[in-house]
Motif scaffolding. Structure first.
Motif, PDB file in Angstrom:
ATOM      1  N   GLU A 184      13.827  -1.000  -4.756  1.00 57.55           N
ATOM      2  CA  GLU A 184      14.620  -0.867  -5.983  1.00 57.55           C
ATOM      3  C   GLU A 184      13.734  -0.498  -7.171  1.00 57.55           C
ATOM      4  N   GLN A 185      12.546  -1.107  -7.239  1.00 53.73           N
ATOM      5  CA  GLN A 185      11.625  -0.780  -8.324  1.00 53.73           C
ATOM      6  C   GLN A 185      11.163   0.675  -8.229  1.00 53.73           C
ATOM      7  N   ILE A 186      10.900   1.137  -7.012  1.00 55.74           N
ATOM      8  CA  ILE A 186      10.482   2.530  -6.819  1.00 55.74           C
ATOM      9  C   ILE A 186      11.608   3.470  -7.224  1.00 55.74           C
ATOM     10  N   ALA A 187      12.850   3.126  -6.878  1.00 59.97           N
ATOM     11  CA  ALA A 187      13.998   3.962  -7.247  1.00 59.97           C
ATOM     12  C   ALA A 187      14.124   4.060  -8.767  1.00 59.97           C
ATOM     13  N   GLU A 188      13.859   2.958  -9.471  1.00 64.47           N
ATOM     14  CA  GLU A 188      13.920   2.982 -10.936  1.00 64.47           C
ATOM     15  C   GLU A 188      12.847   3.895 -11.516  1.00 64.47           C
ATOM     16  N   VAL A 189      11.635   3.826 -10.990  1.00 61.32           N
ATOM     17  CA  VAL A 189      10.537   4.666 -11.483  1.00 61.32           C
ATOM     18  C   VAL A 189      10.842   6.139 -11.208  1.00 61.32           C
ATOM     19  N   LEU A 190      11.345   6.434 -10.016  1.00 58.74           N
ATOM     20  CA  LEU A 190      11.670   7.818  -9.683  1.00 58.74           C
ATOM     21  C   LEU A 190      12.833   8.343 -10.529  1.00 58.74           C
ATOM     22  N   ALA A 191      13.790   7.473 -10.861  1.00 57.88           N
ATOM     23  CA  ALA A 191      14.929   7.886 -11.688  1.00 57.88           C
ATOM     24  C   ALA A 191      14.454   8.327 -13.075  1.00 57.88           C
ATOM     25  N   ARG A 192      13.447   7.644 -13.609  1.00 57.43           N
ATOM     26  CA  ARG A 192      12.906   8.037 -14.912  1.00 57.43           C
ATOM     27  C   ARG A 192      12.256   9.413 -14.853  1.00 57.43           C
ATOM     28  N   LEU A 193      11.782   9.809 -13.673  1.00 56.44           N
ATOM     29  CA  LEU A 193      11.161  11.125 -13.500  1.00 56.44           C
ATOM     30  C   LEU A 193      12.175  12.196 -13.110  1.00 56.44           C
ATOM     31  N   GLY A 194      13.447  11.809 -12.980  1.00 59.31           N
ATOM     32  CA  GLY A 194      14.486  12.746 -12.589  1.00 59.31           C
ATOM     33  C   GLY A 194      14.562  12.947 -11.082  1.00 59.31           C
ATOM     34  N   LEU A 195      13.998  12.027 -10.319  1.00 58.00           N
ATOM     35  CA  LEU A 195      14.004  12.104  -8.855  1.00 58.00           C
ATOM     36  C   LEU A 195      14.817  10.946  -8.293  1.00 58.00           C
ATOM     37  N   ARG A 196      15.149  11.038  -7.019  1.00 58.20           N
ATOM     38  CA  ARG A 196      15.858   9.932  -6.370  1.00 58.20           C
ATOM     39  C   ARG A 196      15.410   9.817  -4.923  1.00 58.20           C
ATOM     40  N   LEU A 197      15.589   8.633  -4.364  1.00 53.38           N
ATOM     41  CA  LEU A 197      15.277   8.404  -2.956  1.00 53.38           C
ATOM     42  C   LEU A 197      16.433   8.909  -2.101  1.00 53.38           C
ATOM     43  N   SER A 198      16.095   9.559  -0.987  1.00 49.73           N
ATOM     44  CA  SER A 198      17.120  10.020  -0.064  1.00 49.73           C
ATOM     45  C   SER A 198      17.625   8.822   0.731  1.00 49.73           C
ATOM     46  N   ALA A 199      18.937   8.599   0.704  1.00 46.46           N
ATOM     47  CA  ALA A 199      19.519   7.434   1.372  1.00 46.46           C
ATOM     48  C   ALA A 199      19.349   7.500   2.889  1.00 46.46           C
ATOM     49  N   ASP A 200      19.411   8.719   3.459  1.00 46.31           N
ATOM     50  CA  ASP A 200      19.294   8.804   4.919  1.00 46.31           C
ATOM     51  C   ASP A 200      17.855   8.725   5.406  1.00 46.31           C
ATOM     52  N   LYS A 201      16.868   8.987   4.548  1.00 48.65           N
ATOM     53  CA  LYS A 201      15.464   8.903   4.944  1.00 48.65           C
ATOM     54  C   LYS A 201      14.819   7.568   4.576  1.00 48.65           C
ATOM     55  N   THR A 202      15.410   6.844   3.657  1.00 48.28           N
ATOM     56  CA  THR A 202      14.811   5.615   3.149  1.00 48.28           C
ATOM     57  C   THR A 202      15.326   4.417   3.927  1.00 48.28           C
ATOM     58  N   ARG A 203      14.403   3.667   4.503  1.00 51.43           N
ATOM     59  CA  ARG A 203      14.801   2.467   5.245  1.00 51.43           C
ATOM     60  C   ARG A 203      13.642   1.492   5.284  1.00 51.43           C
ATOM     61  N   VAL A 204      13.975   0.247   5.551  1.00 50.44           N
ATOM     62  CA  VAL A 204      12.973  -0.806   5.675  1.00 50.44           C
ATOM     63  C   VAL A 204      12.902  -1.186   7.148  1.00 50.44           C
ATOM     64  N   ARG A 259       0.861  -1.182   0.000  1.00 52.33           N
ATOM     65  CA  ARG A 259       0.000   0.000   0.000  1.00 52.33           C
ATOM     66  C   ARG A 259       0.899   1.234   0.000  1.00 52.33           C
ATOM     67  N   LEU A 260       0.483   2.254  -0.711  1.00 55.22           N
ATOM     68  CA  LEU A 260       1.224   3.500  -0.797  1.00 55.22           C
ATOM     69  C   LEU A 260       0.452   4.589  -0.060  1.00 55.22           C
ATOM     70  N   ILE A 261       1.138   5.263   0.868  1.00 56.62           N
ATOM     71  CA  ILE A 261       0.559   6.387   1.585  1.00 56.62           C
ATOM     72  C   ILE A 261       1.450   7.580   1.281  1.00 56.62           C
ATOM     73  N   ARG A 262       0.862   8.652   0.743  1.00 59.12           N
ATOM     74  CA  ARG A 262       1.692   9.783   0.352  1.00 59.12           C
ATOM     75  C   ARG A 262       1.071  11.089   0.818  1.00 59.12           C
ATOM     76  N   TYR A 263       1.950  12.057   1.031  1.00 54.04           N
ATOM     77  CA  TYR A 263       1.547  13.417   1.343  1.00 54.04           C
ATOM     78  C   TYR A 263       2.610  14.331   0.747  1.00 54.04           C
ATOM     79  N   CYS A 264       2.221  15.138  -0.202  1.00 47.05           N
ATOM     80  CA  CYS A 264       3.125  16.032  -0.939  1.00 47.05           C
ATOM     81  C   CYS A 264       4.298  15.232  -1.509  1.00 47.05           C
ATOM     82  N   ASP A 265       5.507  15.491  -1.058  1.00 47.78           N
ATOM     83  CA  ASP A 265       6.668  14.783  -1.601  1.00 47.78           C
ATOM     84  C   ASP A 265       7.143  13.665  -0.683  1.00 47.78           C
ATOM     85  N   ASP A 266       6.392  13.336   0.355  1.00 49.34           N
ATOM     86  CA  ASP A 266       6.731  12.244   1.271  1.00 49.34           C
ATOM     87  C   ASP A 266       5.798  11.070   1.029  1.00 49.34           C
TER      88      ASP A 266
END
Length: 171
Positions: free
Chosen positions: A43-63, A19-26
């Motif tokens: 990894e799949q999300i990072a690929e989709v964001l890369a196509r849009l010219g965006l990237r995941l922040s390494a310090d904010k992204t965690r499992v 499930r995806l929960i989003r608010y603005c850019d978070d």
């Protein structure tokens, strides 16, 4: 994602459900599956964001596991056992960082440089600020948190103010 039927079908097939929960850019992606499935989805999300010219922040992204909890937009979200039962419930409460920010704002507004304000102006300012905070955090389990803000020095303590100071007894 999808309907209840589609999610049940994915679970029966051994595929992870998300499930995806989003608010603005978070955003938060909640995965029903293993940590490996969550990493693959990241990894799949990072690929989709890369196509849009965006990237995941390494310090904010965690499992993390929902039982360990995580902070999102000033809220701490965690699954815990409901008191008195064996049922697991997801609780949303203000994060420690957000509570500290509220306490810092109160300290800043009641510091010595605010002595030149009238009591009415100061209280109106504090009430507006605290009402906004209470309104933002009203959707979570916040009773104990607001009690801690009301009584920052411990349970039952009263901050001395002009109307709580008792006059000396005259004899």
């Amino acid at each position: 994602m999808g309907t209840d039927y589609q999610r049940a079908k994915r679970r029966r097939a051994g595929q992870g459900d998300w499930r995806l929960i989003r608010y603005c850019d978070d955003f938060v992606v909640m995965v029903s599956g293993t940590a490996d499935r969550a990493e693959m989805l990241r990894e799949q999300i990072a690929e989709v964001l890369a196509r849009l010219g965006l990237r995941l922040s390494a310090d904010k992204t965690r499992v993390v596991h929902i039982d360990d909890g995580f902070d999102f937009l000033g809220q701490h979200i965690r699954r815990q056992r409901k008191r008195g039962t064996t049922k697991l419930v997801v609780y949303t409460r203000p994060s420690r960082k957000a509570i500290q920010a509220i306490k810092d704002l109160i300290s800043e507004r009641t510091y010595r440089h605010s002595l030149n304000q009238s009591l009415g102006t100061l209280l109106a300012s504090l009430n507006r600020m605290l009402a906004g905070c209470a309104n933002y955090f009203r959707h979570g389990v916040s009773k104990k948190t607001f009690a801690a803000i009301d009584h920052p020095r411990g349970s039952g303590s009263v901050i001395p103010t002009p109307w709580t100071i008792e006059p000396a007894a005259t004899s």
